[in-house]
Design a protein around this motif. Structure first.
Motif, PDB file in Angstrom:
ATOM      1  N   LEU A  30       5.720   8.524  -8.732  1.00  0.00           N
ATOM      2  CA  LEU A  30       6.527   8.475  -7.514  1.00  0.00           C
ATOM      3  C   LEU A  30       5.589   8.195  -6.349  1.00  0.00           C
ATOM      4  O   LEU A  30       4.564   8.875  -6.187  1.00  0.00           O
ATOM      5  N   LEU A  31       5.949   7.205  -5.529  1.00  0.00           N
ATOM      6  CA  LEU A  31       5.097   6.763  -4.428  1.00  0.00           C
ATOM      7  C   LEU A  31       5.858   6.847  -3.114  1.00  0.00           C
ATOM      8  O   LEU A  31       7.087   6.851  -3.088  1.00  0.00           O
ATOM      9  N   THR A  32       5.095   6.899  -2.011  1.00  0.00           N
ATOM     10  CA  THR A  32       5.707   6.897  -0.687  1.00  0.00           C
ATOM     11  C   THR A  32       5.006   5.872   0.202  1.00  0.00           C
ATOM     12  O   THR A  32       3.815   5.605   0.046  1.00  0.00           O
ATOM     13  N   THR A  33       5.763   5.291   1.126  1.00  0.00           N
ATOM     14  CA  THR A  33       5.188   4.430   2.159  1.00  0.00           C
ATOM     15  C   THR A  33       5.518   4.991   3.544  1.00  0.00           C
ATOM     16  O   THR A  33       5.503   4.276   4.543  1.00  0.00           O
ATOM     17  N   ALA A  34       5.816   6.306   3.602  1.00  0.00           N
ATOM     18  CA  ALA A  34       6.296   6.933   4.840  1.00  0.00           C
ATOM     19  C   ALA A  34       5.143   7.321   5.780  1.00  0.00           C
ATOM     20  O   ALA A  34       5.088   8.436   6.288  1.00  0.00           O
ATOM     21  N   GLU A  35       4.214   6.394   5.978  1.00  0.00           N
ATOM     22  CA  GLU A  35       3.156   6.543   6.977  1.00  0.00           C
ATOM     23  C   GLU A  35       2.942   5.182   7.607  1.00  0.00           C
ATOM     24  O   GLU A  35       3.226   4.144   6.984  1.00  0.00           O
ATOM     25  N   ASN A  36       2.427   5.159   8.836  1.00  0.00           N
ATOM     26  CA  ASN A  36       2.253   3.881   9.531  1.00  0.00           C
ATOM     27  C   ASN A  36       1.340   2.928   8.772  1.00  0.00           C
ATOM     28  O   ASN A  36       1.532   1.713   8.785  1.00  0.00           O
ATOM     29  N   LEU A  38       0.865  -1.181   0.000  1.00  0.00           N
ATOM     30  CA  LEU A  38       0.000   0.000   0.000  1.00  0.00           C
ATOM     31  C   LEU A  38       0.899   1.228   0.000  1.00  0.00           C
ATOM     32  O   LEU A  38       1.826   1.332   0.822  1.00  0.00           O
ATOM     33  N   ALA A  39       0.648   2.160  -0.915  1.00  0.00           N
ATOM     34  CA  ALA A  39       1.479   3.365  -1.014  1.00  0.00           C
ATOM     35  C   ALA A  39       0.605   4.553  -1.372  1.00  0.00           C
ATOM     36  O   ALA A  39      -0.565   4.401  -1.743  1.00  0.00           O
ATOM     37  N   LYS A  40       1.192   5.737  -1.259  1.00  0.00           N
ATOM     38  CA  LYS A  40       0.481   6.969  -1.615  1.00  0.00           C
ATOM     39  C   LYS A  40       1.218   7.648  -2.761  1.00  0.00           C
ATOM     40  O   LYS A  40       2.461   7.698  -2.773  1.00  0.00           O
TER      41      LYS A  40
END
Length: 204
Positions: free
Chosen positions: A152-158, A138-140
């Motif tokens: 470009l995606l991020t997984t920098a959340e819990n 799961l990414a944003k």
């Protein structure tokens, strides 16, 4: 002085088309799916909506899709489900499968850079300890990326990170902390950037 004719405006289409509706001249667009040619013009061959894509050609490709096939595109801020295809020390490459709970018809590529894996201690992140090829993540979406649809995606959340991963023995692993998952068969542990998600995601 040479005078050029003004560039004609792009045609404006009704929200929903019917079979036989004229779309544009073949000088303006390349025919795609759901359309047909007649006397130098492109017509709709079904009831639906116009989809116009620029696929690197000089002219855009024009298609007509039914309402149920209207493409949903990943947008900035959207939560997406993706599958890791490859990793290297700087980033992980993924294929985006879902936007929210909606499956995508077309394949979109994404990148999770090392610095976007988690919110803290970014300089200590090691990609191979966060993801492995085949993981479901799961990414944003943080950027629409370039013309190759490389988001470009991020997984920098819990709540973001790996939701489904399989061990080397092929078993679906169980998360045991925010950075580890365990194989229920061999009890071996592997590092991952684990998402804190609802149980239904873990059954995927």
């Amino acid at each position: 002085m040479q005078i050029f004719p003004p560039t004609p405006p792009l045609p404006v289409f009704p929200p929903c088309l019917s079979p036989g509706d004229k779309l544009c001249s073949v000088e303006d667009c390349i025919p795609g799916t759901g359309v047909y040619l007649r006397h130098g013009y492109i017509y709709s061959s079904l009831a639906g909506y116009v989809l116009r894509k620029n696929e690197g050609e000089e002219l855009p490709v024009i298609s007509v899709v039914r309402e149920t096939e209207t493409q949903l595109l990943p947008d900035v801020g959207a939560i997406v489900t993706c599958k890791v295809t490859s990793i290297n020390p700087r980033f992980a490459k993924v294929h985006i499968l879902y936007v929210g709970s909606t499956p995508l018809k077309d394949r979109f590529r994404g990148t999770i850079r090392k610095e976007d894996v988690r919110a803290t201690e970014k300089d200590k992140v090691e990609t191979y300890k966060s993801f492995r090829p085949g993981d479901i993540v799961l990414a944003k979406v943080i950027s629409l990326g370039d013309v190759q649809s490389n988001y470009l995606l991020t997984t920098a959340e819990n709540e973001l990170g790996v939701v489904v991963a399989h061990s080397e023995s092929g078993a679906q692993m169980v998360p045991i902390s925010w950075c580890e998952m365990q194989c229920p068969r061999t009890h071996s542990k592997e590092f991952r950037k684990v998402a804190r998600v609802q149980p239904e995601y873990l059954q995927a």
